[in-house]
Design a protein around this motif. Sequence first.
Motif, PDB file in Angstrom:
ATOM      1  N   TYR A  69     -14.353  -4.208   5.814  1.00 52.54           N
ATOM      2  CA  TYR A  69     -14.313  -2.651   5.463  1.00 52.54           C
ATOM      3  C   TYR A  69     -12.862  -2.270   5.578  1.00 52.54           C
ATOM      4  CZ  TYR A  69     -13.057  -1.664  10.275  1.00 52.54           C
ATOM      5  OH  TYR A  69     -12.544  -1.641  11.352  1.00 52.54           O
ATOM      6  N   LYS A  70     -12.071  -3.295   5.813  1.00 57.81           N
ATOM      7  CA  LYS A  70     -10.526  -3.074   5.883  1.00 57.81           C
ATOM      8  C   LYS A  70      -9.760  -3.433   4.523  1.00 57.81           C
ATOM      9  CE  LYS A  70      -9.967  -4.053  10.563  1.00 57.81           C
ATOM     10  NZ  LYS A  70      -9.497  -5.045  11.894  1.00 57.81           N
ATOM     11  N   CYS A  71     -10.638  -4.269   3.861  1.00 58.20           N
ATOM     12  CA  CYS A  71     -10.138  -4.845   2.429  1.00 58.20           C
ATOM     13  C   CYS A  71     -10.400  -3.944   1.498  1.00 58.20           C
ATOM     14  CB  CYS A  71     -10.800  -5.977   2.164  1.00 58.20           C
ATOM     15  SG  CYS A  71     -10.633  -7.148   3.411  1.00 58.20           S
ATOM     16  N   LYS A  72      -9.672  -3.513   0.570  1.00 56.98           N
ATOM     17  CA  LYS A  72      -9.313  -2.907  -0.685  1.00 56.98           C
ATOM     18  C   LYS A  72     -10.196  -3.481  -1.746  1.00 56.98           C
ATOM     19  CE  LYS A  72      -6.341   1.084   0.189  1.00 56.98           C
ATOM     20  NZ  LYS A  72      -5.161   1.636  -0.583  1.00 56.98           N
ATOM     21  N   ASN A  73      -9.531  -4.756  -2.045  1.00 62.39           N
ATOM     22  CA  ASN A  73      -9.971  -5.715  -3.003  1.00 62.39           C
ATOM     23  C   ASN A  73     -10.328  -6.945  -2.541  1.00 62.39           C
ATOM     24  OD1 ASN A  73      -8.994  -3.745  -5.560  1.00 62.39           O
ATOM     25  ND2 ASN A  73      -7.412  -3.727  -4.111  1.00 62.39           N
TER      26      ASN A  73
ATOM     27  N   GLN B 145      -6.883  -8.057  13.403  1.00 61.76           N
ATOM     28  CA  GLN B 145      -5.707  -7.541  13.639  1.00 61.76           C
ATOM     29  C   GLN B 145      -5.017  -6.548  12.815  1.00 61.76           C
ATOM     30  OE1 GLN B 145      -3.010 -10.867  14.897  1.00 61.76           O
ATOM     31  NE2 GLN B 145      -4.775 -12.045  15.586  1.00 61.76           N
ATOM     32  N   GLU B 146      -5.658  -6.638  11.666  1.00 61.91           N
ATOM     33  CA  GLU B 146      -5.211  -5.907  10.300  1.00 61.91           C
ATOM     34  C   GLU B 146      -5.825  -4.452  10.468  1.00 61.91           C
ATOM     35  OE1 GLU B 146      -2.337  -6.855   9.269  1.00 61.91           O
ATOM     36  OE2 GLU B 146      -2.736  -9.214   9.076  1.00 61.91           O
ATOM     37  N   LYS B 147      -4.720  -3.362   9.899  1.00 64.53           N
ATOM     38  CA  LYS B 147      -5.510  -2.177   9.720  1.00 64.53           C
ATOM     39  C   LYS B 147      -5.978  -1.903   8.365  1.00 64.53           C
ATOM     40  CE  LYS B 147      -2.449   0.517  12.890  1.00 64.53           C
ATOM     41  NZ  LYS B 147      -1.373   1.747  12.997  1.00 64.53           N
ATOM     42  N   GLU B 148      -5.277  -2.625   7.390  1.00 69.19           N
ATOM     43  CA  GLU B 148      -5.975  -2.649   6.172  1.00 69.19           C
ATOM     44  C   GLU B 148      -5.350  -3.709   5.183  1.00 69.19           C
ATOM     45  OE1 GLU B 148      -6.665   1.243   3.351  1.00 69.19           O
ATOM     46  OE2 GLU B 148      -4.503   0.712   3.177  1.00 69.19           O
ATOM     47  N   ILE B 149      -6.149  -4.140   4.628  1.00 69.30           N
ATOM     48  CA  ILE B 149      -5.909  -5.319   3.519  1.00 69.30           C
ATOM     49  C   ILE B 149      -5.846  -5.014   2.202  1.00 69.30           C
ATOM     50  CG2 ILE B 149      -6.150  -7.796   2.998  1.00 69.30           C
ATOM     51  CD1 ILE B 149      -7.458  -6.857   6.084  1.00 69.30           C
ATOM     52  N   ASP B 150      -4.840  -5.021   1.252  1.00 70.44           N
ATOM     53  CA  ASP B 150      -4.871  -4.889  -0.198  1.00 70.44           C
ATOM     54  C   ASP B 150      -5.671  -5.639  -1.067  1.00 70.44           C
ATOM     55  OD1 ASP B 150      -3.221  -2.079  -0.239  1.00 70.44           O
ATOM     56  OD2 ASP B 150      -2.054  -3.300   1.129  1.00 70.44           O
ATOM     57  N   MET B 151      -5.532  -6.993  -0.633  1.00 70.76           N
ATOM     58  CA  MET B 151      -6.151  -7.906  -1.538  1.00 70.76           C
ATOM     59  C   MET B 151      -6.420  -9.004  -0.494  1.00 70.76           C
ATOM     60  SD  MET B 151      -7.456  -9.644  -4.064  1.00 70.76           S
ATOM     61  CE  MET B 151      -7.127  -9.076  -5.530  1.00 70.76           C
ATOM     62  N   LEU B 152      -7.762  -9.557  -0.637  1.00 68.83           N
ATOM     63  CA  LEU B 152      -8.312 -10.693   0.130  1.00 68.83           C
ATOM     64  C   LEU B 152      -8.875 -11.480  -1.057  1.00 68.83           C
ATOM     65  CD1 LEU B 152      -9.224 -12.492   2.384  1.00 68.83           C
ATOM     66  CD2 LEU B 152     -11.365 -11.206   2.533  1.00 68.83           C
ATOM     67  N   LYS B 153      -8.000 -12.660  -1.171  1.00 69.00           N
ATOM     68  CA  LYS B 153      -8.183 -13.629  -2.090  1.00 69.00           C
ATOM     69  C   LYS B 153      -8.948 -15.032  -1.672  1.00 69.00           C
ATOM     70  CE  LYS B 153      -6.602 -17.444  -4.663  1.00 69.00           C
ATOM     71  NZ  LYS B 153      -5.590 -18.555  -4.093  1.00 69.00           N
ATOM     72  N   MET B 154     -10.055 -15.438  -2.026  1.00 67.72           N
ATOM     73  CA  MET B 154     -10.532 -16.497  -1.229  1.00 67.72           C
ATOM     74  C   MET B 154     -11.198 -17.530  -2.356  1.00 67.72           C
ATOM     75  SD  MET B 154     -13.851 -16.398   1.487  1.00 67.72           S
ATOM     76  CE  MET B 154     -12.676 -15.435   2.459  1.00 67.72           C
TER      77      MET B 154
END
Length: 267
Positions: free
Chosen positions: A202-206, A175-184
Amino acid sequence: MLLFRFIFKSLYQILFTKQGRTFAYLLFFYGKKKRYQPCKINFWGYSFQIPDAQSFVYQFKEIFLEQYYYFQTDKKKPLIYDCGSNVGLSVLYFKKKYPQAYIKSFEADKNIAHFLEKNLIENKVNENISIIQKAVWIDENGIEMYLEGADAGSVVGNGEKKWTESIRLKNLLAQEKEIDMLKMDIEGAETQVIKDCADELYKCKNIFIEYHDYQGFSQSLSEILLILEKNNFRYFLKNEQTRKLPFIYQSPENQMDLQVNIFAVRK
């Protein structure tokens, strides 16, 4: 001079930085406190209710002293997915760096999520934050988890497991266009979740992934790295465990025998 810098680097970091001095304070007063004893910890004008002091001190070291989640963006309101928020230190870190950030905060253990929500409200860092009290997973059918009571709840760990509500991360990322940080930091579920989300990364920057391996289970670090490579990420690996004579000594069955932190930036 080089020898001096090598020997005194850690000492300098502790004595001459605000984060280092605070870590030393927390370690001195709370490092030897009995496990799983709820208490309140005050620092920098913040007050945190916590279920376990030792895990909190270690989290502070990683998050504020070593700054594992540090990333850069020109956005005033970056979007951050914090999978495994625990009592809220990671959320506080992100909010101190980007006060207007939008954060989706996930915590599987409902008891821990209670501390998380209370801490964010009491410390007034709850603006633009959604708390999802569910396990990040590959479907929404629920999952059996060992809830350890601090920061090591896992789908793999020893002990009695409890049914826990789950949410499919892939559906949210879609549902997102871009995620600046995905922390898992989801204690053993990361490989399956990353594999399920592969087409959306591919939508995640970091991306930060705390990877865990358990004795008796197949290792899958290479699978995660291959997915990151295919999504055009450049990664750095930091081993968080040491083992004397690794060819000889092996961990007991079902015990974690490898923890690697993965820092990935999309090129």
